[in-house]
Design an enzyme around this catalytic site. Sequence first.
Site, PDB file in Angstrom:
ATOM      1  N   ARG A  96      -3.108  -5.006  -5.098  1.00 22.66           N
ATOM      2  CA  ARG A  96      -3.611  -3.858  -4.400  1.00 22.66           C
ATOM      3  C   ARG A  96      -2.847  -3.549  -3.159  1.00 22.66           C
ATOM      4  NH1 ARG A  96      -4.919  -2.472  -8.508  1.00 22.66           N
ATOM      5  NH2 ARG A  96      -7.051  -2.287  -9.315  1.00 22.66           N
ATOM      6  N   GLU A  99       0.002  -1.728  -4.120  1.00 20.20           N
ATOM      7  CA  GLU A  99      -0.172  -0.735  -4.492  1.00 20.20           C
ATOM      8  C   GLU A  99      -0.195   0.440  -3.150  1.00 20.20           C
ATOM      9  OE1 GLU A  99      -3.400   1.742  -7.170  1.00 20.20           O
ATOM     10  OE2 GLU A  99      -4.048  -0.100  -6.299  1.00 20.20           O
ATOM     11  N   SER A 122       8.118  -3.976  13.464  1.00 19.61           N
ATOM     12  CA  SER A 122       8.276  -5.709  13.268  1.00 19.61           C
ATOM     13  C   SER A 122       7.385  -6.259  12.550  1.00 19.61           C
ATOM     14  CB  SER A 122       8.652  -6.245  14.732  1.00 19.61           C
ATOM     15  OG  SER A 122       9.007  -7.748  14.553  1.00 19.61           O
TER      16      SER A 122
END
Length: 155
Positions: A96, A99, A122
Amino acid sequence: MKDLAMTEMMTKEDVTAMILSAKKQAGLTWEDIAEKIDMSPVWTHSAAMGMNAFPLEKAKLMVTVMGLPQEAESVLAESPTKIWEQAVPTDPCIYRFYEIVGVYGPSLKALIQEKFGDGIMSAIDFDMTVTRVENPNGDRVKVEMSGKYLGYNSW
């Protein structure tokens, strides 16, 4: 976990296995361990999994807290080689996050560049927290990330 002979060097994988075993036997959470070494739970887990190097004083604490052999101290403090075993993970929770980056990554990049200029956030000068937010429609997972802005140089 393999049996380590005296002539064999202890690896980050060996120390990770020892930490996971000690954590389970002691019934500790990552929050508990992080609190004992005065670090964040996210960073503590990442370093325990071999993805970050413990500062020497934190490595010493981790060895004490988890009851690890003295040799684990130097292994915990070693700079890691960050390698992923597969390109896209199949674990649903980790997937996820891939995703999210796939769907929202270009939007996050565009917004960062609008607000800061041409650069990146960063992942070295960085922190992250994970909290549970109660909600009557189902509790929510709140992930907050904060990283130093790094502008690209022109030369």
